[in-house]
Design an enzyme around this catalytic site. Structure first.
Site, short mmCIF file in Angstrom:
data_model
loop_
_atom_site.label_atom_id
_atom_site.label_comp_id
_atom_site.label_asym_id
_atom_site.label_seq_id
_atom_site.Cartn_x
_atom_site.Cartn_y
_atom_site.Cartn_z
CG HIS A 1 -4.98 6.66 1.13
ND1 HIS A 1 -3.50 6.05 2.68
CD2 HIS A 1 -4.33 5.73 0.96
CE1 HIS A 1 -3.11 4.61 2.39
NE2 HIS A 1 -3.74 4.55 1.98
CG HIS B 1 -1.14 2.55 -2.35
ND1 HIS B 1 -1.96 2.47 -2.48
CD2 HIS B 1 -1.63 2.61 -0.76
CE1 HIS B 1 -3.37 2.17 -1.83
NE2 HIS B 1 -2.77 2.38 -0.06
CD GLU C 1 -2.84 -0.26 2.18
OE1 GLU C 1 -4.10 -0.27 1.76
OE2 GLU C 1 -2.84 1.04 1.89
ZN LIG Z 1 -3.42 2.48 1.55
#
Ligand SMILES: [Zn+2]
Length: 255
Positions: A98, A96, A77
């Site tokens: 989660h 980035h 990603e």
């Molecule tokens: Zn991700």
């Protein structure tokens, strides 16, 4: 130590802090724009952030491709970072992740994530939600190419954070310290909001004036900000990597 080496160490510290604070786990990543070439950025190879060391940092271009021959695996990603640097010249660092407490606000369509605690002010007045399904249909939800990443960056717009439906968030700031701080307080703010909603009654968010007042008083290398960076680095077991901005080197930009 050169400014560049110090920046690499800062990036390693940022990785370890985000892991220790449970913003990232085996997955999630942080990057910083290259200080001398704005068309490149620095990010770890595919590795859990807790394990990142200086030799794991690679240099990528704004298409998310390595600028030197690289035999090691890269984050799938990484395009998220490339697209945000490409569309936001003001941004020097990107995360980035989660983080679980942010997820409900990307899923529950009627409830927006808003800053409700003073340290949450940096998420800004607007936190857009990006849904990969809107333009890409059924996917595995991961952002694995520039088209998807550019769509996410467009949704982020001029904001500091975009939630990613059923997946996580992308955050962007003017320095590593700021993006780490923002990414730590984002889930904390989300938790406070969730709990306040459980108590019931009207939810009082920070006003635009309060957010503005917080931003006005913020400086990425102030004593107060450094105190937090030093605290988090020490907690994450990497205080030996700390280099103060005034350690015989020119002052920032350090990314
Ligand atoms: Zn991700």
């Amino acid at each position: 130590m050169s400014n560049f080496d110090a920046l690499i160490q800062d990036l390693v510290i940022a990785n370890r802090i985000l892991a220790k604070e449970e913003v990232v786990d085996a997955y999630g990543h942080v990057s910083v724009r290259h200080p001398e070439n704005s068309n490149r950025f620095l990010i770890a190879r595919s590795l859990a952030p807790e394990l990142v060391a200086p030799e794991d940092i690679v240099e990528l271009d704004l298409d998310g491709q390595p600028v030197r021959e690289e035999g090691r695996s890269l984050y799938l990603e990484r395009f998220i970072h490339a697209a945000i640097y490409g569309t936001r010249p003001d941004i020097m660092a990107v995360v980035h992740a989660h983080a679980e407490d942010t997820l409900p606000f990307g899923i529950a369509q009627g409830t927006k994530l808003r800053p409700v605690i003073h340290s949450g002010s940096f998420i800004g007045t607007e936190v857009p939600v990006w849904d990969i399904a809107d333009n890409f249909g059924d996917t595995n939800l991961l952002v694995t190419n520039m088209a998807q990443a550019s769509d996410l960056a467009k949704c982020l717009g001029g904001n500091s954070v975009a939630l990613m439906r059923g997946h996580g968030f992308a955050s962007a700031a003017r320095s590593l310290i700021e993006v780490v701080r923002l990414s730590i307080y984002l889930p904390r703010n989300a938790r406070a909001l969730m709990r306040a909603r459980q108590l019931g009654g009207e939810i009082k968010c920070l006003s635009p004036g309060e957010i503005e007042a917080r931003n006005r008083g913020y400086s990425p290398y102030s004593v107060e900000t450094w105190r937090a960076w030093e605290y988090w680095a020490n907690k994450a077991g990497c205080s030996h990597l700390l280099t103060r901005p005034d350690d015989g080197r020119a002052h920032p930009p350090r990314g």
